[in-house]
Design an enzyme around this catalytic site. Structure first.
Site, PDB file in Angstrom:
ATOM      1  N   SER A 125      40.361  39.623  49.762  1.00  0.00           N
ATOM      2  CA  SER A 125      40.388  40.559  50.879  1.00  0.00           C
ATOM      3  C   SER A 125      39.186  40.351  51.786  1.00  0.00           C
ATOM      4  CB  SER A 125      40.356  41.985  50.320  1.00  0.00           C
ATOM      5  OG  SER A 125      40.039  42.924  51.308  1.00  0.00           O
ATOM      6  N   TYR A 150      36.273  49.022  45.227  1.00  0.00           N
ATOM      7  CA  TYR A 150      37.397  48.104  45.460  1.00  0.00           C
ATOM      8  C   TYR A 150      36.891  46.771  46.011  1.00  0.00           C
ATOM      9  CZ  TYR A 150      41.068  45.727  48.014  1.00  0.00           C
ATOM     10  OH  TYR A 150      41.901  44.753  48.515  1.00  0.00           O
ATOM     11  N   LYS A 154      36.756  42.692  44.326  1.00  0.00           N
ATOM     12  CA  LYS A 154      37.204  41.433  44.947  1.00  0.00           C
ATOM     13  C   LYS A 154      36.062  40.411  44.965  1.00  0.00           C
ATOM     14  CE  LYS A 154      41.481  42.509  45.724  1.00  0.00           C
ATOM     15  NZ  LYS A 154      42.532  41.899  44.876  1.00  0.00           N
TER      16      LYS A 154
END
Length: 338
Positions: A125, A150, A154
């Site tokens: 991402s 989050y 990643k």
């Protein structure tokens, strides 16, 4: 060639399964159905004529992952989508995100490491860049401290993959995508969030159809032309095709390094208010929206430098924001008419 798609009944996963099957790959899907529906299999079959093999597995269950790979010894590549992905929820419940996003990744890589050769595509991402210092964001932009758990999963996920690839026969491509939107033109599959949507476009379509009373726009005093956040919105079908292109790059040994990174976006930034206006134009519906306070974890702007994806990967976004919003609206109408 058999390819495992984890999270293959989710939004991006299901569109990628369609493109893989259209290109002749045999696909097996793992999904725990925590943010998807088994009915998506029928949508995939309606488009491609083939229902992919499906196993309901929670990838946090190491034994279940081991059993799967024993049963499917002929899996030669994995496209790994399965992960929790809501920024706000990750701030509230970080341990869920670390367990789900990192534990599952480790268990899959442990199984792939046992193979003589394996190809691995990671759903990363643009959040790994944090608030980038300059636009557009290239693959060489510094990795900033993560703005949310989050985003951190990643970043750590990418580091784990690099470390494993160094000592194994796994080849990997990390695809850092910007903001996927839209639905398949057949409207047999699309974005179907369970509960309150965390992303802008499904919240827009649910508001337009009357499911939500009002759309919240988080902040209008950012240093952008109209004060709202700017993002790079990419049609999910374009994004899905990029995964097939990346997989072929690995299977045909065209990769220049054992780990490669590509940004996937359109290269154009659109503000939240611009997306709202574009949706109103595409749908003919007026949206009831309200400016509310900023959200923790949101970056001001993020849009991609797509030069490397265009020139090296040989992929380019073809569909417009208007295409994406029109398809998302058709999908919303179909879902609510059931």
């Amino acid at each position: 060639m058999k390819i495992l798609v984890t999270g293959g009944l989710g939004f991006i996963g299901s569109h990628t399964v369609v493109e893989l099957q259209n290109e002749g790959f045999e696909v097996v899907v793992i999904d725990d159905l925590s943010n998807s529906s088994v009915e998506v299999l029928e949508g995939i079959e309606a488009i491609t004529g083939t229902k992919p093999e499906f196993e309901k597995i929670d990838l946090r269950d190491k034994t279940a992952v081991q059993s799967f790979f024993k049963k499917h010894e002929d899996v030669s590549g994995v496209i790994h989508f399965a992960a929790s992905k809501a920024v706000g929820e990750s701030v509230q419940n970080p341990l869920l995100y670390y367990e789900n996003n990192l534990g599952a990744l480790v268990y899959i890589l442990q199984e792939l490491q046992k193979k003589d050769a394996a190809n691995f595509i990671f759903s990363s991402s643009c959040t790994v860049y944090g608030q980038a210092e300059k636009m557009p964001i290239s693959e060489n932009s510094p990795i900033q401290p993560a703005m949310s758990p989050y985003g951190n999963t990643k970043q750590i996920g990418e580091e784990i993959i690099r470390d494993v690839v160094n000592v194994s026969n796994i080849k990997a491509i990390l695809l850092r995508y910007f903001n996927p939107v839209g639905a398949h033109p057949s409207v047999n599959i699309g974005e179907l969030p369970l509960g309150v949507p965390q992303n802008l476009v499904p919240f827009i379509t649910q508001t337009a159809i009357g499911l939500r009373e009002q759309l919240s726009v988080f902040g209008d005093d950012y240093p952008t032309p109209d004060g709202t956040c700017v993002r790079d919105y990419i049609h999910v079908v374009d994004l899905a095709k990029a995964h097939v292109t990346a997989l072929k790059r690995l299977t045909e040994s065209k990769n220049a390094d054992k780990v490669e990174v590509f940004n996937l976006g359109t290269g154009k930034g659109k503000s939240v208010l611009e997306v709202i206006k574009a949706f109103e134009a595409a749908s003919g519906k007026q949206l009831n929206y309200k400016i509310v306070p900023k959200r923790e974890g949101d970056v001001t702007e993020a849009y991609a430098d797509t030069t490397k994806a265009n020139d090296v990967l040989g992929w380019k976004a073809e569909l417009s924001l208007e295409d994406a919003l029109a398809s998302a609206w058709k999908w919303e109408q179909k879902v609510r008419s059931k």
